[in-house]
Design a protein around this motif. Sequence first.
Motif, PDB file in Angstrom:
ATOM      1  N   GLU A  72      32.912 -39.486 -31.478  1.00 31.08           N
ATOM      2  CA  GLU A  72      32.656 -40.883 -31.136  1.00 31.08           C
ATOM      3  C   GLU A  72      31.709 -41.039 -29.954  1.00 31.08           C
ATOM      4  O   GLU A  72      31.173 -42.121 -29.738  1.00 31.08           O
ATOM      5  N   ALA A  73      31.503 -39.968 -29.197  1.00 30.86           N
ATOM      6  CA  ALA A  73      30.667 -40.045 -27.995  1.00 30.86           C
ATOM      7  C   ALA A  73      29.373 -39.254 -28.119  1.00 30.86           C
ATOM      8  O   ALA A  73      28.407 -39.537 -27.411  1.00 30.86           O
ATOM      9  N   MET A  74      29.326 -38.295 -29.020  1.00 26.02           N
ATOM     10  CA  MET A  74      28.185 -37.374 -29.076  1.00 26.02           C
ATOM     11  C   MET A  74      26.938 -38.013 -29.683  1.00 26.02           C
ATOM     12  O   MET A  74      27.011 -39.011 -30.392  1.00 26.02           O
ATOM     13  N   SER A  75      25.829 -37.403 -29.360  1.00 29.95           N
ATOM     14  CA  SER A  75      24.567 -37.714 -30.035  1.00 29.95           C
ATOM     15  C   SER A  75      24.423 -36.672 -31.138  1.00 29.95           C
ATOM     16  O   SER A  75      24.542 -35.467 -30.867  1.00 29.95           O
ATOM     17  N   ASP A  76      24.221 -37.136 -32.347  1.00 33.77           N
ATOM     18  CA  ASP A  76      24.124 -36.155 -33.431  1.00 33.77           C
ATOM     19  C   ASP A  76      22.672 -35.814 -33.745  1.00 33.77           C
ATOM     20  O   ASP A  76      21.752 -36.477 -33.289  1.00 33.77           O
ATOM     21  N   ASP A  77      22.498 -34.745 -34.482  1.00 33.60           N
ATOM     22  CA  ASP A  77      21.190 -34.262 -34.927  1.00 33.60           C
ATOM     23  C   ASP A  77      20.213 -34.063 -33.767  1.00 33.60           C
ATOM     24  O   ASP A  77      19.128 -34.651 -33.751  1.00 33.60           O
ATOM     25  N   PRO A  78      20.586 -33.233 -32.779  1.00 33.13           N
ATOM     26  CA  PRO A  78      19.697 -33.042 -31.627  1.00 33.13           C
ATOM     27  C   PRO A  78      18.451 -32.252 -32.005  1.00 33.13           C
ATOM     28  O   PRO A  78      18.490 -31.397 -32.893  1.00 33.13           O
ATOM     29  N   LYS A  79      17.346 -32.543 -31.343  1.00 29.86           N
ATOM     30  CA  LYS A  79      16.126 -31.750 -31.496  1.00 29.86           C
ATOM     31  C   LYS A  79      16.389 -30.424 -30.803  1.00 29.86           C
ATOM     32  O   LYS A  79      16.934 -30.383 -29.703  1.00 29.86           O
ATOM     33  N   SER A  80      16.005 -29.341 -31.445  1.00 26.49           N
ATOM     34  CA  SER A  80      16.268 -28.023 -30.887  1.00 26.49           C
ATOM     35  C   SER A  80      15.033 -27.145 -31.006  1.00 26.49           C
ATOM     36  O   SER A  80      14.037 -27.528 -31.619  1.00 26.49           O
ATOM     37  N   CYS A  81      15.122 -25.976 -30.411  1.00 26.44           N
ATOM     38  CA  CYS A  81      14.050 -25.000 -30.513  1.00 26.44           C
ATOM     39  C   CYS A  81      14.660 -23.664 -30.885  1.00 26.44           C
ATOM     40  O   CYS A  81      15.882 -23.495 -30.866  1.00 26.44           O
ATOM     41  N   GLY A  82      13.800 -22.710 -31.220  1.00 19.68           N
ATOM     42  CA  GLY A  82      14.250 -21.360 -31.518  1.00 19.68           C
ATOM     43  C   GLY A  82      14.056 -20.466 -30.305  1.00 19.68           C
ATOM     44  O   GLY A  82      13.272 -20.786 -29.399  1.00 19.68           O
ATOM     45  N   PRO A  83      14.738 -19.335 -30.255  1.00 17.09           N
ATOM     46  CA  PRO A  83      14.639 -18.447 -29.095  1.00 17.09           C
ATOM     47  C   PRO A  83      13.230 -17.902 -28.865  1.00 17.09           C
ATOM     48  O   PRO A  83      12.861 -17.601 -27.728  1.00 17.09           O
ATOM     49  N   ASP A  84      12.435 -17.813 -29.904  1.00 26.05           N
ATOM     50  CA  ASP A  84      11.080 -17.280 -29.761  1.00 26.05           C
ATOM     51  C   ASP A  84      10.012 -18.357 -29.630  1.00 26.05           C
ATOM     52  O   ASP A  84       8.818 -18.050 -29.588  1.00 26.05           O
ATOM     53  N   ASP A  85      10.429 -19.626 -29.543  1.00 23.08           N
ATOM     54  CA  ASP A  85       9.466 -20.709 -29.329  1.00 23.08           C
ATOM     55  C   ASP A  85       8.915 -20.634 -27.908  1.00 23.08           C
ATOM     56  O   ASP A  85       9.614 -20.227 -26.977  1.00 23.08           O
ATOM     57  N   ASP A  86       7.663 -21.024 -27.772  1.00 23.42           N
ATOM     58  CA  ASP A  86       7.048 -21.066 -26.445  1.00 23.42           C
ATOM     59  C   ASP A  86       7.655 -22.194 -25.618  1.00 23.42           C
ATOM     60  O   ASP A  86       8.110 -23.201 -26.162  1.00 23.42           O
ATOM     61  N   VAL A  87       7.631 -22.026 -24.319  1.00 23.54           N
ATOM     62  CA  VAL A  87       8.150 -23.041 -23.408  1.00 23.54           C
ATOM     63  C   VAL A  87       7.428 -24.371 -23.618  1.00 23.54           C
ATOM     64  O   VAL A  87       8.031 -25.431 -23.479  1.00 23.54           O
ATOM     65  N   ALA A  88       6.165 -24.323 -24.005  1.00 29.59           N
ATOM     66  CA  ALA A  88       5.419 -25.567 -24.261  1.00 29.59           C
ATOM     67  C   ALA A  88       6.102 -26.394 -25.348  1.00 29.59           C
ATOM     68  O   ALA A  88       6.123 -27.628 -25.273  1.00 29.59           O
ATOM     69  N   ALA A  89       6.689 -25.738 -26.344  1.00 30.33           N
ATOM     70  CA  ALA A  89       7.401 -26.458 -27.407  1.00 30.33           C
ATOM     71  C   ALA A  89       8.648 -27.143 -26.848  1.00 30.33           C
ATOM     72  O   ALA A  89       8.981 -28.265 -27.234  1.00 30.33           O
ATOM     73  N   VAL A  90       9.323 -26.478 -25.925  1.00 33.65           N
ATOM     74  CA  VAL A  90      10.512 -27.058 -25.286  1.00 33.65           C
ATOM     75  C   VAL A  90      10.109 -28.279 -24.461  1.00 33.65           C
ATOM     76  O   VAL A  90      10.747 -29.329 -24.535  1.00 33.65           O
ATOM     77  N   GLU A  91       9.032 -28.135 -23.698  1.00 33.51           N
ATOM     78  CA  GLU A  91       8.547 -29.256 -22.888  1.00 33.51           C
ATOM     79  C   GLU A  91       8.191 -30.442 -23.772  1.00 33.51           C
ATOM     80  O   GLU A  91       8.487 -31.589 -23.425  1.00 33.51           O
ATOM     81  N   LYS A  92       7.579 -30.179 -24.906  1.00 35.81           N
ATOM     82  CA  LYS A  92       7.191 -31.251 -25.830  1.00 35.81           C
ATOM     83  C   LYS A  92       8.429 -31.968 -26.372  1.00 35.81           C
ATOM     84  O   LYS A  92       8.467 -33.199 -26.430  1.00 35.81           O
ATOM     85  N   ILE A  93       9.455 -31.206 -26.755  1.00 39.08           N
ATOM     86  CA  ILE A  93      10.700 -31.803 -27.252  1.00 39.08           C
ATOM     87  C   ILE A  93      11.311 -32.699 -26.176  1.00 39.08           C
ATOM     88  O   ILE A  93      11.728 -33.825 -26.453  1.00 39.08           O
ATOM     89  N   MET A  94      11.352 -32.200 -24.944  1.00 42.51           N
ATOM     90  CA  MET A  94      11.933 -32.989 -23.845  1.00 42.51           C
ATOM     91  C   MET A  94      11.138 -34.261 -23.608  1.00 42.51           C
ATOM     92  O   MET A  94      11.714 -35.343 -23.470  1.00 42.51           O
ATOM     93  N   ALA A  95       9.817 -34.143 -23.562  1.00 45.77           N
ATOM     94  CA  ALA A  95       8.971 -35.298 -23.261  1.00 45.77           C
ATOM     95  C   ALA A  95       9.021 -36.325 -24.379  1.00 45.77           C
ATOM     96  O   ALA A  95       9.216 -37.518 -24.130  1.00 45.77           O
ATOM     97  N   GLU A  96       8.858 -35.893 -25.614  1.00 42.37           N
ATOM     98  CA  GLU A  96       8.821 -36.840 -26.738  1.00 42.37           C
ATOM     99  C   GLU A  96      10.180 -37.468 -27.007  1.00 42.37           C
ATOM    100  O   GLU A  96      10.272 -38.631 -27.353  1.00 42.37           O
TER     101      GLU A  96
END
Length: 153
Positions: A72-96
């Motif tokens: 009842e409190a969670m956000s479902d279907d979170p955007k995620s990354c893989g362990p071998d993704d570049d940090v730039a991909a993580v930054e993009k997920i956070m920003a967008e």
Amino acid sequence: MKARELMTEQPACCTPDQTVQEAAQLMRDNDCGCVPVVEDTETNRIVGLVTDRDITCRCTAEGKGPETLVREAMSDDPKSCGPDDDVAAVEKIMAEGQVRRVPVVDNRGCCVGIIAQADLALNQRAASEREVGQVVEQISTPAHEADSRRSRR
């Protein structure tokens, strides 16, 4: 730099059928403000995220008690990354997505780690101060302002 180099491995997780009190206790015991929600503790397949803010705004502020289920409190279907993704991909997920934490999942969708905004800021090899500042600004900008900025570009 890869996500695996920044992530907190094997974060504490909860299931949708646990209570928000149990999730809050995990946050307290693990000194974190976000817990990945997994369908069950055997598969660790991620189905959502619950944050201390989710519990505050979606439960406490609505008069719901500690026995409220995480679902009842969670956000479902979170955007995620893989362990071998570049940090730039993580930054993009956070920003967008204007999120401060990104779960790291393997090829089966199982949670193997989590990266917080602070992980980016604390790791100087990951990004310059200017890049971290831009990501923090994009995460923190209210959605309507971010949309108008993008349309002007």
